[in-house]
Design a protein around this motif. Structure first.
Motif, PDB file in Angstrom:
ATOM      1  N   ILE A   5       0.844  -1.199   0.000  1.00  0.00           N
ATOM      2  CA  ILE A   5       0.000   0.000   0.000  1.00  0.00           C
ATOM      3  C   ILE A   5       0.876   1.244   0.000  1.00  0.00           C
ATOM      4  O   ILE A   5       0.572   2.246  -0.663  1.00  0.00           O
ATOM      5  CB  ILE A   5      -0.949  -0.014   1.223  1.00  0.00           C
ATOM      6  N   ASP A  17      12.178   0.496   6.081  1.00  0.00           N
ATOM      7  CA  ASP A  17      13.273  -0.260   6.705  1.00  0.00           C
ATOM      8  C   ASP A  17      14.046  -1.077   5.676  1.00  0.00           C
ATOM      9  O   ASP A  17      15.003  -1.763   6.021  1.00  0.00           O
ATOM     10  CB  ASP A  17      12.748  -1.165   7.833  1.00  0.00           C
ATOM     11  N   TYR A  34      -2.095 -10.413  15.718  1.00  0.00           N
ATOM     12  CA  TYR A  34      -2.182  -9.368  14.692  1.00  0.00           C
ATOM     13  C   TYR A  34      -3.463  -8.548  14.893  1.00  0.00           C
ATOM     14  O   TYR A  34      -3.432  -7.313  14.929  1.00  0.00           O
ATOM     15  CB  TYR A  34      -2.152  -9.989  13.291  1.00  0.00           C
TER      16      TYR A  34
HETATM   17  N1  LIG Z   1      -2.685  -5.422   2.291  1.00  0.00           N
HETATM   18  C1  LIG Z   1      -3.751  -5.761   2.999  1.00  0.00           C
HETATM   19  O1  LIG Z   1      -4.538  -6.611   2.574  1.00  0.00           O
HETATM   20  C2  LIG Z   1      -4.039  -5.091   4.326  1.00  0.00           C
HETATM   21  C3  LIG Z   1      -5.293  -5.275   4.899  1.00  0.00           C
HETATM   22  C4  LIG Z   1      -5.581  -4.676   6.108  1.00  0.00           C
HETATM   23  C5  LIG Z   1      -4.637  -3.864   6.713  1.00  0.00           C
HETATM   24  N2  LIG Z   1      -3.400  -3.705   6.157  1.00  0.00           N
HETATM   25  C6  LIG Z   1      -2.433  -2.857   6.849  1.00  0.00           C
HETATM   26  O2  LIG Z   1      -1.952  -1.868   5.948  1.00  0.00           O
HETATM   27  C7  LIG Z   1      -0.578  -1.572   6.237  1.00  0.00           C
HETATM   28  C8  LIG Z   1       0.257  -1.753   4.978  1.00  0.00           C
HETATM   29  O3  LIG Z   1       0.074  -3.092   4.528  1.00  0.00           O
HETATM   30  P1  LIG Z   1       0.808  -3.655   3.231  1.00  0.00           P
HETATM   31  O4  LIG Z   1      -0.092  -4.654   2.626  1.00  0.00           O
HETATM   32  O5  LIG Z   1       1.314  -2.539   2.400  1.00  0.00           O
HETATM   33  O6  LIG Z   1       2.006  -4.438   3.934  1.00  0.00           O
HETATM   34  P2  LIG Z   1       3.520  -4.636   3.452  1.00  0.00           P
HETATM   35  O7  LIG Z   1       4.079  -5.739   4.270  1.00  0.00           O
HETATM   36  O8  LIG Z   1       3.601  -4.732   1.971  1.00  0.00           O
HETATM   37  O9  LIG Z   1       4.182  -3.247   3.890  1.00  0.00           O
HETATM   38  C9  LIG Z   1       4.505  -2.940   5.220  1.00  0.00           C
HETATM   39  C10 LIG Z   1       5.849  -2.266   5.220  1.00  0.00           C
HETATM   40  O10 LIG Z   1       6.209  -1.940   6.570  1.00  0.00           O
HETATM   41  C11 LIG Z   1       7.593  -2.148   6.711  1.00  0.00           C
HETATM   42  N3  LIG Z   1       7.946  -2.360   8.122  1.00  0.00           N
HETATM   43  C12 LIG Z   1       7.616  -3.402   8.903  1.00  0.00           C
HETATM   44  N4  LIG Z   1       8.172  -3.258  10.123  1.00  0.00           N
HETATM   45  C13 LIG Z   1       8.850  -2.071  10.104  1.00  0.00           C
HETATM   46  C14 LIG Z   1       9.641  -1.387  11.057  1.00  0.00           C
HETATM   47  N5  LIG Z   1       9.817  -1.860  12.305  1.00  0.00           N
HETATM   48  N6  LIG Z   1      10.196  -0.224  10.704  1.00  0.00           N
HETATM   49  C15 LIG Z   1      10.013   0.288   9.453  1.00  0.00           C
HETATM   50  N7  LIG Z   1       9.279  -0.329   8.500  1.00  0.00           N
HETATM   51  C16 LIG Z   1       8.712  -1.508   8.827  1.00  0.00           C
HETATM   52  C17 LIG Z   1       7.877  -3.408   5.862  1.00  0.00           C
HETATM   53  O11 LIG Z   1       9.230  -3.480   5.482  1.00  0.00           O
HETATM   54  C18 LIG Z   1       6.962  -3.170   4.671  1.00  0.00           C
HETATM   55  O12 LIG Z   1       7.642  -2.499   3.621  1.00  0.00           O
HETATM   56  C19 LIG Z   1      -0.176  -2.484   7.394  1.00  0.00           C
HETATM   57  O13 LIG Z   1      -0.343  -1.769   8.591  1.00  0.00           O
HETATM   58  C20 LIG Z   1      -1.201  -3.602   7.318  1.00  0.00           C
HETATM   59  O14 LIG Z   1      -1.394  -4.225   8.575  1.00  0.00           O
HETATM   60  C21 LIG Z   1      -3.078  -4.299   4.962  1.00  0.00           C
END
Ligand SMILES: NC(=O)c1ccc[n+]([C@@H]2O[C@H](COP(=O)([O-])OP(=O)(O)OC[C@H]3O[C@@H](n4cnc5c(N)ncnc54)[C@H](O)[C@@H]3O)[C@@H](O)[C@H]2O)c1
Length: 292
Positions: free
Chosen positions: A19, A39, A148
């Motif tokens: 996202i 990160d 989670y």
């Molecule tokens: N994609 C989905 O279906 C979905 C659905 C509901 C909620 N979400 C939420 O949306 C947000 C983004 O999701 P996404 O699908 O893009 O996930 P993603 O895993 O693709 O991206 C998350 C990013 O956060 C970074 N990250 C993790 N720990 C970190 C830290 N300690 N310091 C710095 N960076 C860190 C990771 O490297 C990654 O690039 C998250 O909070 C997720 O829980 C996603």
């Protein structure tokens, strides 16, 4: 495109993620000066400023927040199995506290935070339970049995605390499954074979471009306070009538209203009226008969 975000500095955490990368591009196209916090090094990431660091680190976040007018906090371990239970819970809740509390103390006026449909706990619950009712809404009772979902519920409490203490307006978006149209279409194919799999989430979905659009609206909507919104496409990604799906897979669950065609059984009223959100990228699926 003209936007009230033009010339404003927006910190996006998790900027290299699914996202985050689309959001960074979208906000940049709107004229925002994006500080992309990540990160992981990512050569594809284009932003006005890139900060490599850990969202749990006070120093890294302080550096990333320099000059920020608004924050989009997406960094997290995005699934119960994305790490150990300890890591998933602590990385998520410590990061959200650290980013929002520092932003609040600095007087940042607006934050948008990725919560999740999982904040109500039912989708990842190891017991074969169903939501208390349909349509799913922001007041639906929770039943949390994984770390989670607990982290996302906790994040929503952190949002309220930060608004109450520092007056930062916070929009927490309860995203459903967010992905590219291609992956969502593959999931829809999977629901042809196994429609029961989507019952706890009401077969809801959101195209990643619409997630970025909802984030834009979260940053610009006229509101104050800390608010949680379900956001999703208006339709399901199962190629069956919603009423038939619920008859088959959630027969005992109360329905507070009837659903037309493939209408998603999720109440999107708050997102529509307060944020002005309507998904712009919906899957065009046929409607099959349901044989169970
Ligand atoms: N994609 C989905 O279906 C979905 C659905 C509901 C909620 N979400 C939420 O949306 C947000 C983004 O999701 P996404 O699908 O893009 O996930 P993603 O895993 O693709 O991206 C998350 C990013 O956060 C970074 N990250 C993790 N720990 C970190 C830290 N300690 N310091 C710095 N960076 C860190 C990771 O490297 C990654 O690039 C998250 O909070 C997720 O829980 C996603």
């Amino acid at each position: 495109m003209t936007s009230s975000l033009s010339g404003r500095r927006v910190l996006v955490t998790g900027a290299a993620g699914r996202i985050g990368s689309v959001t960074t591009r979208h906000l940049t196209e709107l004229g925002a000066l994006v500080t992309a916090f990540t990160d992981v090094e990512d050569g594809e990431l284009k932003a006005d400023r890139i900060v490599i660091g850990d969202t749990r680190s006070q120093a890294d976040v302080a550096s990333a927040l320099e000059g920020a007018d608004a924050v989009v906090h997406l960094a997290a371990l995005a699934h119960p199995s994305a790490g150990t239970p300890y890591d998933v819970y602590t990385i998520n809740v410590v990061s959200t506290f650290n980013v929002l509390a520092q932003a609040g103390a600095l007087g940042v006026g607006r934050a948008v935070v990725a919560s999740s449909i999982n904040a109500f706990g039912v989708p990842f619950n190891p017991d074969d339970i169903r939501p208390a009712y349909y349509p799913l809404d922001e007041k639906i009772p929770s039943d949390v049995a994984d770390w989670y979902s607990l982290s996302k519920q906790n994040d929503e409490n952190t949002c309220r605390m930060v608004w109450r203490r520092w007056g930062t307006d916070v929009v927490a978006l309860r995203f459903p499954h967010v992905n590219s149209a291609e992956v969502l279409r593959r999931q829809a194919d999977g629901f042809v074979r196994d429609p029961a799999a989507g019952v706890r989430e009401g077969w809801s979905y959101l195209d990643t471009r619409d997630a970025a659009y909802a984030i834009e609206l979260g940053l610009t909507a006229r509101l104050s306070g800390a608010h949680t919104f379900f956001v999703a496409a208006g339709t399901t990604n199962a190629p069956y009538e919603t009423e038939a799906l619920l008859d088959a897979f959630a027969p005992g669950v109360p329905r507070l209203r009837r659903f037309a065609g493939r209408e998603v059984p999720m109440d999107l009223t708050a997102a529509r009226t307060v944020l002005g959100f309507r998904a712009r990228h919906e899957l065009d699926l046929p409607t099959h008969g349901l044989e169970t």
